[in-house]
Scaffold this motif. Structure first.
Motif, PDB file in Angstrom:
ATOM      1  N   THR A  78       0.844  -1.199   0.000  1.00  0.00           N
ATOM      2  CA  THR A  78       0.000   0.000   0.000  1.00  0.00           C
ATOM      3  C   THR A  78       0.881   1.250   0.000  1.00  0.00           C
ATOM      4  O   THR A  78       2.087   1.183   0.205  1.00  0.00           O
ATOM      5  N   SER A  79       0.218   2.389  -0.190  1.00  0.00           N
ATOM      6  CA  SER A  79       0.875   3.683   0.004  1.00  0.00           C
ATOM      7  C   SER A  79       0.531   4.250   1.378  1.00  0.00           C
ATOM      8  O   SER A  79       0.672   5.439   1.622  1.00  0.00           O
ATOM      9  N   GLY A  80       0.053   3.385   2.259  1.00  0.00           N
ATOM     10  CA  GLY A  80      -0.296   3.788   3.619  1.00  0.00           C
ATOM     11  C   GLY A  80      -1.773   3.617   3.897  1.00  0.00           C
ATOM     12  O   GLY A  80      -2.611   3.679   2.994  1.00  0.00           O
ATOM     13  N   ILE A  81      -2.109   3.359   5.179  1.00  0.00           N
ATOM     14  CA  ILE A  81      -3.511   3.295   5.592  1.00  0.00           C
ATOM     15  C   ILE A  81      -3.780   4.431   6.574  1.00  0.00           C
ATOM     16  O   ILE A  81      -2.894   4.845   7.323  1.00  0.00           O
ATOM     17  N   SER A  82      -5.001   4.950   6.530  1.00  0.00           N
ATOM     18  CA  SER A  82      -5.371   6.073   7.393  1.00  0.00           C
ATOM     19  C   SER A  82      -6.739   5.817   8.002  1.00  0.00           C
ATOM     20  O   SER A  82      -7.548   5.046   7.476  1.00  0.00           O
ATOM     21  N   LEU A  83      -6.984   6.473   9.132  1.00  0.00           N
ATOM     22  CA  LEU A  83      -8.228   6.307   9.888  1.00  0.00           C
ATOM     23  C   LEU A  83      -8.781   7.676  10.228  1.00  0.00           C
ATOM     24  O   LEU A  83      -8.091   8.509  10.825  1.00  0.00           O
ATOM     25  N   GLY A  84     -10.033   7.942   9.836  1.00  0.00           N
ATOM     26  CA  GLY A  84     -10.697   9.194  10.162  1.00  0.00           C
ATOM     27  C   GLY A  84     -11.928   8.958  11.015  1.00  0.00           C
ATOM     28  O   GLY A  84     -12.389   7.822  11.178  1.00  0.00           O
ATOM     29  N   GLY A  85     -12.467  10.044  11.574  1.00  0.00           N
ATOM     30  CA  GLY A  85     -13.700   9.943  12.356  1.00  0.00           C
ATOM     31  C   GLY A  85     -13.531   9.365  13.740  1.00  0.00           C
ATOM     32  O   GLY A  85     -14.521   8.927  14.358  1.00  0.00           O
ATOM     33  N   VAL A  86     -12.303   9.375  14.268  1.00  0.00           N
ATOM     34  CA  VAL A  86     -12.064   8.786  15.594  1.00  0.00           C
ATOM     35  C   VAL A  86     -12.861   9.527  16.667  1.00  0.00           C
ATOM     36  O   VAL A  86     -13.191   8.953  17.710  1.00  0.00           O
ATOM     37  N   LYS A  87     -13.221  10.787  16.402  1.00  0.00           N
ATOM     38  CA  LYS A  87     -13.996  11.555  17.381  1.00  0.00           C
ATOM     39  C   LYS A  87     -15.361  10.915  17.670  1.00  0.00           C
ATOM     40  O   LYS A  87     -15.984  11.186  18.709  1.00  0.00           O
ATOM     41  N   HIS A 273      -8.152   3.950   3.103  1.00  0.00           N
ATOM     42  CA  HIS A 273      -8.697   4.841   4.141  1.00  0.00           C
ATOM     43  C   HIS A 273      -9.936   4.228   4.784  1.00  0.00           C
ATOM     44  O   HIS A 273     -10.806   3.674   4.102  1.00  0.00           O
ATOM     45  N   PHE A 274      -9.998   4.356   6.115  1.00  0.00           N
ATOM     46  CA  PHE A 274     -11.162   3.940   6.896  1.00  0.00           C
ATOM     47  C   PHE A 274     -11.760   5.189   7.535  1.00  0.00           C
ATOM     48  O   PHE A 274     -11.055   5.948   8.197  1.00  0.00           O
ATOM     49  N   GLN A 275     -13.064   5.385   7.348  1.00  0.00           N
ATOM     50  CA  GLN A 275     -13.735   6.542   7.936  1.00  0.00           C
ATOM     51  C   GLN A 275     -14.837   6.075   8.874  1.00  0.00           C
ATOM     52  O   GLN A 275     -15.850   5.509   8.440  1.00  0.00           O
ATOM     53  N   LEU A 276     -14.618   6.271  10.182  1.00  0.00           N
ATOM     54  CA  LEU A 276     -15.666   5.992  11.148  1.00  0.00           C
ATOM     55  C   LEU A 276     -16.750   7.043  11.028  1.00  0.00           C
ATOM     56  O   LEU A 276     -16.468   8.213  10.737  1.00  0.00           O
ATOM     57  N   THR A 277     -18.005   6.649  11.253  1.00  0.00           N
ATOM     58  CA  THR A 277     -19.123   7.591  11.227  1.00  0.00           C
ATOM     59  C   THR A 277     -19.903   7.422  12.529  1.00  0.00           C
ATOM     60  O   THR A 277     -19.726   6.429  13.243  1.00  0.00           O
ATOM     61  N   PRO A 278     -20.766   8.366  12.885  1.00  0.00           N
ATOM     62  CA  PRO A 278     -21.493   8.232  14.158  1.00  0.00           C
ATOM     63  C   PRO A 278     -22.338   6.960  14.200  1.00  0.00           C
ATOM     64  O   PRO A 278     -22.891   6.538  13.179  1.00  0.00           O
ATOM     65  N   ARG A 279     -22.426   6.347  15.381  1.00  0.00           N
ATOM     66  CA  ARG A 279     -23.346   5.197  15.506  1.00  0.00           C
ATOM     67  C   ARG A 279     -24.751   5.690  15.176  1.00  0.00           C
ATOM     68  O   ARG A 279     -25.073   6.874  15.361  1.00  0.00           O
ATOM     69  N   ILE A 280     -25.579   4.783  14.690  1.00  0.00           N
ATOM     70  CA  ILE A 280     -26.858   5.215  14.101  1.00  0.00           C
ATOM     71  C   ILE A 280     -28.026   5.168  15.086  1.00  0.00           C
ATOM     72  O   ILE A 280     -29.177   5.332  14.676  1.00  0.00           O
TER      73      ILE A 280
END
Length: 391
Positions: A78-87, A273-280
């Protein structure tokens, strides 16, 4: 009945008190040894086997063996993995992380790696028994905190298996205080147009307390959007589309599935890329109750789809594929002419890997179109969600 009274031993990850015995069996298995020798330098195999025999539990296995192995895969494929939405992540809660499905093996593995990098707890992983084609694979995944989803059963057996799986997931969240990863559907969306399977939502609501919606809220569904810049299996999926066009009854072989797993694991994926989203849960409350479970599952599935579609990471190749597919220049400002040439060369080099008899130029053009659809669909679905149905 408390889920603690149910016997989950046929589907659950191995308990730590049998870990060492299961590992002793695994390291002697010829199939496992063949796989290890295939992906590792010969001089590293024996030291690895010796290290495996020193490990006594799943936590140490994941952190001492799987973590460095996955870091090696990230570095080399890969060219790297990233994680968003940790908040959106609350460490006081446990979740069912429900994601779109891009890679058979790495979706959950890379997500857990992203968690480990931030010292967040890893998840237990749902894996279909159709992938456990050898006993050693079954042992390996259950040593690695995976639990089994039983598929290809009869109707009655299927319902019993779904009830037990649902009970296990609720048990994981509420009593074991573990989080869970599960894909939004059985199998990958071949055209990358991700949609949640309503039967999966209904399965999750088979266990728990109260109404259908309350049972879903118990497990804290958190949609996670996964984006791979390149799909190493894109040409294999294009080939499958062609084979089904030639013969609507075409079915992939077990060997095909294993090759797809190997290709996804070892070939280049670009950025991930992994993007967390608010629980529903809040949005479930806003939906309210429906008179039947089918309608409830449909609307909850739409909530999951919208969260995933809205949160895709869009790469230049997605914009290029859209413009090539529709013969427009709508997104030409999103990429350079050099990137356009690189993408066209990439698509052609992937198609060159397809091995089928008597391939015509028209069939190759069809496979190119299907490949463009795969790369354009995440962008199309993101636009639809953001613009409220407009394209």
């Amino acid at each position: 009945m408390s889920t603690q009274q149910l016997d989950f031993s046929d589907i659950a990850p191995y308990e730590d008190d049998v870990f060492h015995e299961k590992m002793k069996t695994l390291v002697k298995d010829p199939g496992f040894l063949h796989a290890i020798n295939y992906i590792m330098p010969a001089d590293d195999v024996q030291p690895l086997l010796e290290d495996l025999l020193k490990i006594e539990n799943k936590y140490d296995f994941q952190h001492q063996v799987m973590f460095p192995f996955l870091e090696m895969l990230v570095k080399t494929t890969t060219s790297g993995i990233s994680l968003g939405g940790v908040k959106y992540y609350n460490p006081a809660l446990n979740y069912v992380f429900i994601t779109n499905h891009r890679d058979i093996v790495l979706d959950a593995s890379f997500l857990n790696l992203a968690f480990m990098r931030r010292n967040m707890p890893v998840t237990e992983v749902a894996i279909g028994n159709n992938l456990l084609v050898f006993d050693w694979i079954n042992d390996l995944v259950r040593l690695n905190k995976s639990f089994i989803v039983k598929r290809n059963t009869g109707l009655r057996e299927g319902l019993l298996a779904a009830k037990k799986l649902s009970a296990y997931i609720h048990h994981d969240i509420l009593e074991k205080h573990e989080s869970v990863w599960i894909a939004q559907r059985e199998g990958r969306a071949k055209d990358s147009s991700d949609r949640t399977q309503e039967s999966l939502v209904k399965m999750l609501a088979l266990s728990g307390e109260g109404s259908f919606m309350n049972r879903l809220k118990e497990v804290n569904l958190m949609p996670v959007s996964i984006s791979y810049e390149y799909d190493p299996n894109d040409y294999l999926k294009a080939k499958e589309f062609l084979m089904k066009r030639r013969d609507p009854n075409f079915k992939k072989s077990q060997r095909d599935d294993l090759f797809s797993m190997e290709t996804g694991l070892l070939q280049f994926k670009g950025r991930v890329h992994f993007q967390l989203t608010p629980r529903i849960n809040t949005k479930i409350d806003q939906l309210g109750e429906f008179p039947d479970n089918n309608t409830s599952a449909k609307y909850v599935g739409c909530l999951i789809d919208q969260a995933i579609h809205r949160s895709y990471e869009i790469f230049p190749i997605n914009y290029i594929a859209f413009d090539m597919l529709h013969r427009v220049e709508r997104f030409h400002s999103k990429y350079t002419s050099e990137q356009r040439v690189e993408a066209e060369n990439y698509f052609n080099s992937q198609l060159d890997k397809v091995e089928v008899d008597d391939l015509t130029s028209e069939e190759r053009e069809f496979m190119l179109e299907m490949m463009l659809v795969m790369y354009a669909n995440p962008l199309k679905n993101k636009l639809k969600t953001i613009l409220g149905g407009m394209e």
